[in-house]
Design a protein around this motif. Structure first.
Motif, PDB file in Angstrom:
ATOM      1  N   ALA A 138       0.823  -1.224   0.000  1.00  0.00           N
ATOM      2  CA  ALA A 138       0.000   0.000   0.000  1.00  0.00           C
ATOM      3  C   ALA A 138       0.848   1.261   0.000  1.00  0.00           C
ATOM      4  N   THR A 139       2.067   1.154   0.480  1.00  0.00           N
ATOM      5  CA  THR A 139       2.934   2.355   0.484  1.00  0.00           C
ATOM      6  C   THR A 139       3.271   2.781  -0.940  1.00  0.00           C
ATOM      7  N   HIS A 140       3.073   1.878  -1.906  1.00  0.00           N
ATOM      8  CA  HIS A 140       3.338   2.195  -3.316  1.00  0.00           C
ATOM      9  C   HIS A 140       2.052   2.439  -4.093  1.00  0.00           C
ATOM     10  N   GLY A 141       0.959   2.633  -3.391  1.00  0.00           N
ATOM     11  CA  GLY A 141      -0.309   2.931  -4.039  1.00  0.00           C
ATOM     12  C   GLY A 141      -1.119   1.663  -4.319  1.00  0.00           C
ATOM     13  N   VAL A 142      -2.196   1.860  -5.075  1.00  0.00           N
ATOM     14  CA  VAL A 142      -3.110   0.758  -5.369  1.00  0.00           C
ATOM     15  C   VAL A 142      -2.411  -0.322  -6.193  1.00  0.00           C
ATOM     16  N   ILE A 143      -1.617   0.090  -7.153  1.00  0.00           N
ATOM     17  CA  ILE A 143      -0.904  -0.891  -7.988  1.00  0.00           C
ATOM     18  C   ILE A 143       0.046  -1.715  -7.124  1.00  0.00           C
ATOM     19  N   GLY A 144       0.735  -1.076  -6.205  1.00  0.00           N
ATOM     20  CA  GLY A 144       1.657  -1.789  -5.316  1.00  0.00           C
ATOM     21  C   GLY A 144       0.920  -2.785  -4.432  1.00  0.00           C
ATOM     22  N   ALA A 145      -0.271  -2.415  -3.953  1.00  0.00           N
ATOM     23  CA  ALA A 145      -1.062  -3.315  -3.116  1.00  0.00           C
ATOM     24  C   ALA A 145      -1.516  -4.533  -3.921  1.00  0.00           C
ATOM     25  N   ILE A 146      -1.930  -4.294  -5.152  1.00  0.00           N
ATOM     26  CA  ILE A 146      -2.380  -5.406  -6.003  1.00  0.00           C
ATOM     27  C   ILE A 146      -1.217  -6.341  -6.321  1.00  0.00           C
ATOM     28  N   VAL A 147      -0.076  -5.778  -6.684  1.00  0.00           N
ATOM     29  CA  VAL A 147       1.098  -6.592  -7.008  1.00  0.00           C
ATOM     30  C   VAL A 147       1.549  -7.385  -5.779  1.00  0.00           C
ATOM     31  N   SER A 148       1.485  -6.785  -4.607  1.00  0.00           N
ATOM     32  CA  SER A 148       1.891  -7.477  -3.386  1.00  0.00           C
ATOM     33  C   SER A 148       0.912  -8.586  -3.011  1.00  0.00           C
TER      34      SER A 148
END
Length: 141
Positions: A37-47
């Motif tokens: 989530a610290t990298h935004g919505v895309i980061g949360a999805i990728v994680s």
């Protein structure tokens, strides 16, 4: 693994493994989403993707297991059960089989006298195969 084992045995899994699996999935996905989530919505999805891929793979494995089990049940229903017929053994063959089994077991082998009395065979009328077997066994001892 408990759920997979229950599925293979065609039995329902108890609630505890199901709840444990669900809590583990939610905790893993939640931790991954929080980290990404610290990298935004895309980061949360990728994680979240690796944990969700593992859950999807596990569910595909369970689907394959359930499908294979249902095919086995269908085949058992379609094919009539063949009656098992046992080949009748002669008393001499029964003596041989039981004596050979006693050679591999604990303790002393069964005696010729015991076996021929058990099967109602005259010792003098035993087949040559039985007599030779007992003669060889007595020489070995």
């Amino acid at each position: 693994m408990v759920i997979l084992n229950a599925s293979r045995r065609q039995q329902p899994a108890s609630p505890f493994p199901k709840w444990s699996l669900a809590v583990g999935i939610v905790a893993t996905v939640g931790a991954n989403v929080a980290h990404g989530a610290t990298h935004g919505v895309i980061g949360a999805i990728v994680s979240a993707w690796p944990a969700l891929a593992l859950v999807g793979s596990f569910e595909l494995l369970m689907t394959l297991t359930r499908t294979a089990a249902s095919h086995i049940q269908d085949e058992e229903r379609i094919e009539p059960a063949q009656p098992r017929t046992e080949v009748e053994r002669t008393p001499e063959q029964a003596v041989l089989d039981e004596y050979r089994a006693s050679l591999n077991g604990p303790g002393r082998p069964l005696s010729q006298r015991y076996l021929v009395e058990k099967y109602g065979i005259d010792r003098r009328e035993c087949s040559p195969q039985v007599s030779v077997l007992f003669a060889c066994a007595s020489q070995v001892r």
